[in-house]
Design an enzyme around this catalytic site. Structure first.
Site, PDB file in Angstrom:
ATOM      1  N   GLY A  16       0.839  -1.189   0.000  1.00  0.00           N
ATOM      2  CA  GLY A  16       0.000   0.000   0.000  1.00  0.00           C
ATOM      3  C   GLY A  16       0.874   1.239   0.000  1.00  0.00           C
ATOM      4  O   GLY A  16       2.060   1.175   0.340  1.00  0.00           O
ATOM      5  N   TYR A  17       0.263   2.363  -0.353  1.00  0.00           N
ATOM      6  CA  TYR A  17       0.963   3.645  -0.440  1.00  0.00           C
ATOM      7  C   TYR A  17       0.436   4.543   0.655  1.00  0.00           C
ATOM      8  O   TYR A  17      -0.763   4.777   0.766  1.00  0.00           O
ATOM      9  CB  TYR A  17       0.779   4.234  -1.838  1.00  0.00           C
ATOM     10  CG  TYR A  17       1.487   3.352  -2.834  1.00  0.00           C
ATOM     11  CD1 TYR A  17       2.821   3.553  -3.117  1.00  0.00           C
ATOM     12  CD2 TYR A  17       0.848   2.244  -3.388  1.00  0.00           C
ATOM     13  CE1 TYR A  17       3.502   2.699  -3.964  1.00  0.00           C
ATOM     14  CE2 TYR A  17       1.516   1.381  -4.234  1.00  0.00           C
ATOM     15  CZ  TYR A  17       2.846   1.618  -4.521  1.00  0.00           C
ATOM     16  OH  TYR A  17       3.522   0.754  -5.344  1.00  0.00           O
ATOM     17  N   LEU A  18       1.379   5.021   1.492  1.00  0.00           N
ATOM     18  CA  LEU A  18       0.998   5.783   2.680  1.00  0.00           C
ATOM     19  C   LEU A  18       0.892   7.259   2.357  1.00  0.00           C
ATOM     20  O   LEU A  18       0.144   8.005   2.988  1.00  0.00           O
ATOM     21  CB  LEU A  18       2.036   5.572   3.787  1.00  0.00           C
ATOM     22  CG  LEU A  18       1.833   4.327   4.644  1.00  0.00           C
ATOM     23  CD1 LEU A  18       1.575   3.105   3.803  1.00  0.00           C
ATOM     24  CD2 LEU A  18       3.004   4.112   5.571  1.00  0.00           C
TER      25      LEU A  18
END
Lengths: 155, 155
Positions: B29-31
């Site tokens: 995932g991309y924070l």
């Protein structure tokens, strides 16, 4: 991961200097920051750290911190830091069995001194040293991420 | 820190499957992500990584990657991930002495298969396997950060 509970105060005078146990030099920058997530790179003396902090909920926030090679830290600060770096000396000050971190800022934040205490729970009581001033835990101007964007000397 | 030079391609058929050396399961995932900086958390089988990537300049970009405890990764993904997680199987495929990574996506990106090769320099030539399709290195739709926000099945 840790849940961090910190309280932050101004100081009234310099008498804390007589209780300093150790000091270190800190330079840090913010690589990205919004209300949800702050990404910080810190160089403390000859060590470096990458830290993610979640949104502050009351006086608690989640925190993830990892040691990284100092050369990586310098490269990240050079490529990604938003605004001028925070530059400060951090003094560890023991008072009544509790350890305070007193940060004396330099550069664009010169003149600002903040004292912080980390607590095991939000309800924990602690003795107030004589040199302790007003609490600023909830004042966003004193967040280090804010001080990088809106330094104390321009207030 | 590393400078990453990758080229990315669609595939024409499934003949690469005969050359698979190993496979792993990846969730990521991309924070936070903007044009300057992407912050990714990846769980690969029983390991986890935190990765910062700079802006793509041509086909090169700076990259900093650190191993982190898987429990930290799961907590960060739960608190900070933007959009649905990328879920894919990654196959290592050897062709003519070169190692390809072939990513077969699941979930919201099911149906998409991408092949990537990492090169020591931007000018490095390499043999094109028979199964290799059109190059998409410069097409932002195929960046994993884009696939998290605009999954393939909704194109």
């Amino acid at each position: 991961m840790a849940i961090e509970i910190e309280r932050k105060f101004l100081i009234k005078d310099d008498s804390w200097r007589a209780r300093v146990e150790s000091e270190s030099h800190i330079r840090q920058g913010y690589l990205s920051g919004d209300a949800r997530l702050t990404l910080r790179v810190r160089v403390r003396d000859d060590q470096a750290f990458l830290t993610l902090k979640g949104a502050t909920k009351g006086i608690a926030r989640s925190e993830f911190e990892y040691g990284i090679p100092p050369a990586d830290a310098e490269a990240m600060l050079a490529e990604f830091a938003q605004g001028p770096l925070i530059d400060k000396r951090r003094y560890l000050v023991r008072e009544g069995g509790w350890l305070w971190e007193v940060d004396e800022f330099a550069g664009e934040n010169q003149g600002l001194v903040l004292a912080e205490i980390e607590l095991p729970s939000a309800e924990q009581s602690f003795p107030r040293p004589d040199w302790l001033g007003a609490e600023v835990s909830d004042d966003p101007r004193y967040f280090n991420a804010s001080l990088a964007r809106h330094p104390f000397r321009r207030w």
